[in-house]
Structure formats: structure tokens, C-alpha cells
Scaffold this motif. Structure first.
Motif, PDB file in Angstrom:
ATOM      1  N   SER A 143      52.273  -4.534  14.532  1.00 27.79           N
ATOM      2  CA  SER A 143      52.871  -3.813  15.663  1.00 27.79           C
ATOM      3  C   SER A 143      54.071  -2.998  15.217  1.00 27.79           C
ATOM      4  CB  SER A 143      53.292  -4.797  16.750  1.00 27.79           C
ATOM      5  OG  SER A 143      54.058  -4.143  17.735  1.00 27.79           O
TER       6      SER A 143
ATOM      7  N   PRO B 149      58.025   6.503  17.133  1.00 28.48           N
ATOM      8  CA  PRO B 149      56.567   6.378  17.234  1.00 28.48           C
ATOM      9  C   PRO B 149      55.960   7.337  18.246  1.00 28.48           C
ATOM     10  CG  PRO B 149      57.644   4.546  18.340  1.00 28.48           C
ATOM     11  CD  PRO B 149      58.721   5.300  17.623  1.00 28.48           C
ATOM     12  N   SER B 150      54.689   7.638  18.030  1.00 32.84           N
ATOM     13  CA  SER B 150      53.891   8.445  18.964  1.00 32.84           C
ATOM     14  C   SER B 150      54.463   9.839  19.165  1.00 32.84           C
ATOM     15  CB  SER B 150      53.754   7.716  20.311  1.00 32.84           C
ATOM     16  OG  SER B 150      53.237   6.413  20.131  1.00 32.84           O
TER      17      SER B 150
ATOM     18  N   GLU C 257      53.679  13.228  17.077  1.00 34.84           N
ATOM     19  CA  GLU C 257      53.099  14.001  15.972  1.00 34.84           C
ATOM     20  C   GLU C 257      53.927  15.237  15.607  1.00 34.84           C
ATOM     21  OE1 GLU C 257      48.682  13.809  14.710  1.00 34.84           O
ATOM     22  OE2 GLU C 257      48.656  14.183  16.868  1.00 34.84           O
TER      23      GLU C 257
ATOM     24  N   GLU D  71      43.881  -1.706  15.848  1.00 28.72           N
ATOM     25  CA  GLU D  71      45.303  -1.777  15.548  1.00 28.72           C
ATOM     26  C   GLU D  71      45.552  -1.399  14.094  1.00 28.72           C
ATOM     27  OE1 GLU D  71      45.675  -6.564  14.581  1.00 28.72           O
ATOM     28  OE2 GLU D  71      46.242  -5.826  16.550  1.00 28.72           O
TER      29      GLU D  71
ATOM     30  N   ASN E 213      46.297  12.881  21.734  1.00 23.10           N
ATOM     31  CA  ASN E 213      46.717  11.488  21.904  1.00 23.10           C
ATOM     32  C   ASN E 213      48.063  11.329  21.212  1.00 23.10           C
ATOM     33  OD1 ASN E 213      47.176   8.704  21.450  1.00 23.10           O
ATOM     34  ND2 ASN E 213      44.984   8.260  21.545  1.00 23.10           N
ATOM     35  N   ASN E 214      49.075  10.843  21.931  1.00 22.42           N
ATOM     36  CA  ASN E 214      50.416  10.741  21.359  1.00 22.42           C
ATOM     37  C   ASN E 214      50.477   9.893  20.093  1.00 22.42           C
ATOM     38  OD1 ASN E 214      51.516  12.340  23.380  1.00 22.42           O
ATOM     39  ND2 ASN E 214      52.062  10.602  24.688  1.00 22.42           N
ATOM     40  N   ASP E 215      49.617   8.888  20.019  1.00 15.40           N
ATOM     41  CA  ASP E 215      49.601   8.023  18.831  1.00 15.40           C
ATOM     42  C   ASP E 215      48.955   8.693  17.618  1.00 15.40           C
ATOM     43  OD1 ASP E 215      50.834   6.035  20.237  1.00 15.40           O
ATOM     44  OD2 ASP E 215      49.022   4.835  20.555  1.00 15.40           O
TER      45      ASP E 215
ATOM     46  N   ARG F 112      45.974   6.050  15.195  1.00 15.69           N
ATOM     47  CA  ARG F 112      47.368   5.626  15.385  1.00 15.69           C
ATOM     48  C   ARG F 112      48.263   6.048  14.214  1.00 15.69           C
ATOM     49  NH1 ARG F 112      48.311  -0.210  17.459  1.00 15.69           N
ATOM     50  NH2 ARG F 112      50.144   0.882  18.290  1.00 15.69           N
TER      51      ARG F 112
ATOM     52  N   THR G 103      52.200   6.182  14.701  1.00 17.53           N
ATOM     53  CA  THR G 103      52.907   5.058  15.314  1.00 17.53           C
ATOM     54  C   THR G 103      53.793   4.283  14.352  1.00 17.53           C
ATOM     55  OG1 THR G 103      51.044   3.546  14.932  1.00 17.53           O
ATOM     56  CG2 THR G 103      51.097   4.738  17.047  1.00 17.53           C
TER      57      THR G 103
END
Length: 346
Positions: free
Chosen positions: A111, A245-246, A248, A285, A330-332, A336, A339
């Protein structure tokens, strides 16, 4: 009339036998071809098996993977291609077990919250305007990236990602490209879990506290964790920062300045990636660490991408590198990728 029927029956039986024989010959030829292909693949990758039973099992897996590759590549609508590599005799389950999950970024570290971001470590640098960022970047062209390395079945991708980013930062700061020691991090960064995963930021913590890291040639990679050895530090770093995070666009401004360590959510589809811009499925994840060394836009279909350096050897992907879709809405980010980003300060 009976004679005519008997002749027709015999002809039909003869036709069926010839067809069955032809089918058997074709299957035999296909099987022989696959056996030869597998033997050639084994020689190329230095692969041996403990016995004939294991070899037959791996041939079966290899055959299924090759047929899947051929079927996938026949779909012209895909933006990327698959190919035979060192993972082609592994099942998807084996690949995920050996190269991701607890063998990548350990689950307790997966995480972004585990990085415990503070205002002093969160990066604030950015260009005044996103338009100031170059339209493309490839740090290999500036001599900022060392050659592709191979972590093997030791899940210390976190060490390879941290080292690659530091190698780049040091080159940009001093003009010297020096291959640094992942093994030192594996042995000495004891807050991480060695071959069972870790965090890039913990690797950076070790390098800062240790006042540097050794050259790879003096502390070579062994593919397993060993006792920590005292070594002369050849490259030092003063600190590191993490990116919010998130985001780009922020990640883009960072990569425009230097290579950046990131975590990504890998799944079994990564196993056979060969070329093109990957826009396929991802893991649930973050479970693997890589280094973003550039970005650009595909000439074939105009797809924006990140250029990443991986640590799975040069037979995987585009000689060890991968293009992965960027700005997907996608923000991630895809898989991912935005992130868990960080970078060293030399």
C-alpha cells in the motif's frame, strides 16, 4: 448393384484411412517441430530439467504458451505483441509466485500508505507549465541508464528499481555512469525482507544512513540474501523524495528530470510481453518495482506511453524494457504506475 455398393464402401473406407493418416502425420510433424523449438529454447536459455518427467511437463507448458502467443499475435487490433522468452515454460501461477506477490513488493508494503509520506519527503518540484515538459524523453540516449540486469527468482525488484534510479541521478550529477550493487541492498537493508520483498524508500533510507553504496563489480549480485559485507561507498545520496500518489502529470515532470522508481501492479499477462505499448490487464495491487526511464508517443497508433526499465533480463520485452500506456484517464495510471513513485537526490 451390390458390386457398386461394395466398391463405394471400400472407397469411403480408404478415403477415411488416408485422412486419418494425414492427420496423424500433421500432428506428428507439429509435435516434432515443437520439440525442436523447445530444445532450441532450452539451449538458448541454458535450461535443464531434473528428469524426463519434468522435461515432458515443461514441454507441455511451453507448447501451450507458444500456441497462445501465436493466437494473440494474430489479432491485429492489439497495440502490443507477445513473444517467447525465458518464462515460456512457466505456468501463469508459477510466474506470479516466483516474480510477483510476496516475491516483489511484499504484501505488507504494497500500500502507498506504508510509505508514511511526510511534507518533508513529498516532492514539490514541477515545471511552471506542463507544456514546458519535453514531448518525449529516453534517458538511455543521454547515457543515463546502465544495461539490463536480471533479478532471477529472488524477489528484490525493490533493490533493482532503487539502484537504477540512483545510477541515473548520479550520472546526471557527476557525469559518471556507474553500475551499483543491488546485492549490498539485499544483504544490508535489513528493514526490507530480502528476496521476499521490500520498499524502494527503505532502500534509499539505507543508502543515506550508510553514507553511500558500493559498485556492483566489488559487491556482485548472487540472487540470494547473504550476510552484510563492509564495502567502500562509491556513490552517495543526500536524501530522497516521493511524489504525491495518483498524479501522472507530476510524474511526467519528474521523469523529464531524471529516472524515477515506481511500483506497478503486475499480473500473468506481463509474462510474455514482447513489444509495443502494453494496455492490457493488470494486477489488483502493487507487487513489482521498476524504473521509469522515459516516455513518448507511439508512431503506430499515437498511444502515449511510459518507458520502463525492468529487472527480468534482456530476453523479456523490448530487450528488457517495456512501453506501458500513459494518460489512460485513471488517476492511478495503468497498473497503478502513478501510486508509488520516488527518486533519489544526489
Amino acid at each position: 448393384m451390390a458390386l457398386v455398393l461394395e466398391w463405394k464402401t471400400q472407397f469411403t473406407l480408404l478415403f477415411m484411412i488416408v485422412g486419418m493418416y494425414a492427420s496423424q502425420v500433421t500432428c506428428s510433424q507439429d509435435s516434432t517441430s515443437m520439440v525442436e523449438k523447445h530444445e532450441s529454447w532450452m539451449a538458448r536459455h541454458g535450461r535443464t530439467y531434473k528428469n524426463d518427467i519434468e522435461k515432458a511437463k515443461r514441454l507441455n507448458i511451453f507448447t501451450k504458451n507458444v500456441k497462445f502467443i501465436e493466437s494473440f499475435n494474430n489479432n491485429d487490433s492489439k497495440s502490443y505483441k507477445l513473444g517467447i522468452n525465458k518464462f515460456t515454460d512457466l505456468t501463469s501461477e508459477e510466474f506470479m509466485r516466483y516474480y510477483t506477490t510476496n516475491h516483489g513488493l511484499n504484501s505488507k508494503f504494497s500500500s502507498i500508505k506504508s510509505q508514511k509520506l511526510s511534507p518533508t519527503t513529498i516532492s514539490s518540484f514541477k515545471y511552471e507549465n506542463i507544456s514546458d515538459v519535453p514531448s518525449e524523453m529516453d534517458w538511455r540516449k543521454s547515457g543515463v541508464v546502465t544495461s539490463i540486469k536480471d533479478q532471477g527468482q529472488c524477489g528484490c525488484c525493490w533493490a533493482f528499481s532503487a539502484v537504477a534510479a540512483l545510477e541515473g541521478a548520479n550520472k546526471l550529477s557527476t557525469g559518471k555512469l556507474i553500475s551499483l550493487s543491488e546485492q549490498q541492498l539485499l544483504d544490508c537493508s535489513t528493514e526490507n525482507n530480502g528476496c521476499n520483498g521490500g520498499l524502494i524508500t527503505m532502500a534509499y533510507d539505507y543508502i543515506v544512513k550508510n553514507n553511500g553504496i558500493a559498485e556492483e563489480s566489488s559487491y556482485p549480485y548472487e540472487e540470494n540474501q547473504d550476510s552484510c559485507k563492509i564495502q567502500d561507498s562509491i556513490v552517495k545520496m543526500s536524501s530522497y523524495e516521493t511524489l504525491p500518489p495518483s498524479n501522472e502529470p507530476m510524474l511526467l515532470t519528474a521523469v523529464a528530470r531524471q529516472p524515477i522508481s515506481v511500483g506497478i501492479a503486475v499480473n500473468e499477462e506481463f509474462k510474455l510481453y514482447k513489444s509495443g505499448v502494453y494496455d492490457g490487464n493488470c494486477g489488483d495491487e502493487v507487487n513489482h518495482a521498476v524504473t521509469i526511464i522515459g516516455y513518448g508517443t507511439s508512431n503506430e497508433n499515437g498511444t502515449k506511453y511510459w518507458l520502463i526499465k525492468n529487472s527480468w533480463g534482456s530476453s523479456w520485452g523490448e530487450n528488457g524494457y517495456m512501453k506501458i500506456a500513459r494518460d489512460i484517464g485513471n488517476n492511478d495510471g495503468l497498473c497503478r504506475i502513478a501510486t508509488m513513485a520516488s527518486y533519489p537526490i544526489v
